[in-house]
Scaffold this motif. Sequence first.
Motif, PDB file in Angstrom:
ATOM      1  N   PRO A 140       0.826  -1.215   0.000  1.00  0.00           N
ATOM      2  CA  PRO A 140       0.000   0.000   0.000  1.00  0.00           C
ATOM      3  C   PRO A 140       0.860   1.264   0.000  1.00  0.00           C
ATOM      4  O   PRO A 140       1.922   1.309   0.607  1.00  0.00           O
ATOM      5  CB  PRO A 140      -0.811  -0.098   1.288  1.00  0.00           C
ATOM      6  N   GLU A 141       0.385   2.265  -0.697  1.00  0.00           N
ATOM      7  CA  GLU A 141       1.087   3.547  -0.761  1.00  0.00           C
ATOM      8  C   GLU A 141       0.985   4.253   0.588  1.00  0.00           C
ATOM      9  O   GLU A 141      -0.068   4.223   1.228  1.00  0.00           O
ATOM     10  CB  GLU A 141       0.463   4.433  -1.839  1.00  0.00           C
ATOM     11  N   PRO A 142       2.053   4.906   1.025  1.00  0.00           N
ATOM     12  CA  PRO A 142       2.001   5.645   2.293  1.00  0.00           C
ATOM     13  C   PRO A 142       0.945   6.752   2.238  1.00  0.00           C
ATOM     14  O   PRO A 142       0.693   7.354   1.199  1.00  0.00           O
ATOM     15  CB  PRO A 142       3.397   6.240   2.427  1.00  0.00           C
ATOM     16  N   LEU A 143       0.359   7.006   3.382  1.00  0.00           N
ATOM     17  CA  LEU A 143      -0.695   8.017   3.478  1.00  0.00           C
ATOM     18  C   LEU A 143      -0.100   9.401   3.692  1.00  0.00           C
ATOM     19  O   LEU A 143       0.985   9.544   4.252  1.00  0.00           O
ATOM     20  CB  LEU A 143      -1.618   7.672   4.646  1.00  0.00           C
TER      21      LEU A 143
ATOM     22  N   THR B  82      -4.150  12.511   7.422  1.00  0.00           N
ATOM     23  CA  THR B  82      -5.190  11.488   7.283  1.00  0.00           C
ATOM     24  C   THR B  82      -5.843  11.222   8.630  1.00  0.00           C
ATOM     25  O   THR B  82      -5.259  11.444   9.687  1.00  0.00           O
ATOM     26  CB  THR B  82      -4.608  10.177   6.730  1.00  0.00           C
TER      27      THR B  82
ATOM     28  N   GLU C 142      -8.492   6.016   8.526  1.00  0.00           N
ATOM     29  CA  GLU C 142      -7.686   5.726   7.334  1.00  0.00           C
ATOM     30  C   GLU C 142      -6.330   5.127   7.717  1.00  0.00           C
ATOM     31  O   GLU C 142      -5.830   4.229   7.032  1.00  0.00           O
ATOM     32  CB  GLU C 142      -7.477   6.995   6.509  1.00  0.00           C
ATOM     33  N   LYS C 143      -5.747   5.604   8.816  1.00  0.00           N
ATOM     34  CA  LYS C 143      -4.485   5.047   9.291  1.00  0.00           C
ATOM     35  C   LYS C 143      -4.653   3.594   9.714  1.00  0.00           C
ATOM     36  O   LYS C 143      -3.800   2.753   9.437  1.00  0.00           O
ATOM     37  CB  LYS C 143      -3.935   5.870  10.452  1.00  0.00           C
TER      38      LYS C 143
ATOM     39  N   THR D 176      -6.919   1.506   8.583  1.00  0.00           N
ATOM     40  CA  THR D 176      -7.121   0.726   7.362  1.00  0.00           C
ATOM     41  C   THR D 176      -5.791   0.480   6.653  1.00  0.00           C
ATOM     42  O   THR D 176      -5.508  -0.624   6.201  1.00  0.00           O
ATOM     43  CB  THR D 176      -8.089   1.455   6.412  1.00  0.00           C
ATOM     44  N   TYR D 177      -4.967   1.520   6.594  1.00  0.00           N
ATOM     45  CA  TYR D 177      -3.646   1.399   5.974  1.00  0.00           C
ATOM     46  C   TYR D 177      -2.779   0.400   6.735  1.00  0.00           C
ATOM     47  O   TYR D 177      -2.121  -0.464   6.131  1.00  0.00           O
ATOM     48  CB  TYR D 177      -2.956   2.764   5.916  1.00  0.00           C
ATOM     49  N   ASP D 178      -2.764   0.503   8.068  1.00  0.00           N
ATOM     50  CA  ASP D 178      -1.966  -0.401   8.887  1.00  0.00           C
ATOM     51  C   ASP D 178      -2.403  -1.853   8.694  1.00  0.00           C
ATOM     52  O   ASP D 178      -1.569  -2.762   8.616  1.00  0.00           O
ATOM     53  CB  ASP D 178      -2.046  -0.020  10.359  1.00  0.00           C
TER      54      ASP D 178
ATOM     55  N   ALA E  65      -3.905  -3.120   5.989  1.00  0.00           N
ATOM     56  CA  ALA E  65      -3.513  -3.532   4.641  1.00  0.00           C
ATOM     57  C   ALA E  65      -2.012  -3.798   4.566  1.00  0.00           C
ATOM     58  O   ALA E  65      -1.576  -4.766   3.928  1.00  0.00           O
ATOM     59  CB  ALA E  65      -3.918  -2.469   3.622  1.00  0.00           C
ATOM     60  N   LEU E  66      -1.213  -2.982   5.223  1.00  0.00           N
ATOM     61  CA  LEU E  66       0.236  -3.169   5.233  1.00  0.00           C
ATOM     62  C   LEU E  66       0.611  -4.454   5.953  1.00  0.00           C
ATOM     63  O   LEU E  66       1.455  -5.221   5.476  1.00  0.00           O
ATOM     64  CB  LEU E  66       0.912  -1.963   5.886  1.00  0.00           C
TER      65      LEU E  66
END
Length: 106
Positions: free
Chosen positions: A11-14, A18, A22-23, A25-27, A29-30
């Motif tokens: 995943p692309e860095p946010l 944000t 969203e953080k 969700t990103y964490d 996915a990462l």
Amino acid sequence: MSVVQGKLTKPEPLPLDTSENEKDTYDAALKCFEDLGAIARYIIGSSVRPDPKNHILTCKTSKDMWDALHTVYEQRNEQRLAFLYSQLFNYKKETVYDIATPVSEL
């Protein structure tokens, strides 16, 4: 298999501004990407014999490992073709009575 083929990417860095949601969700996915990559690296590394394992020791991702193995074992790469040409042009017929045996070896 999607990690190995490169279809599933990191995943692309946010951006810095944000939201917490969203953080999170990103964490997630990462973590999923890293876990799948670790599993794929383990499977590839544990199923390869010692000789080809030397080709993948320095690879950081499972896709890099897969690509390195693919290059080593692919029948159409340039190194393989050069090797086959050298075998063909350096071939010497041994003292055999029939011609079928050396032709079948080629």
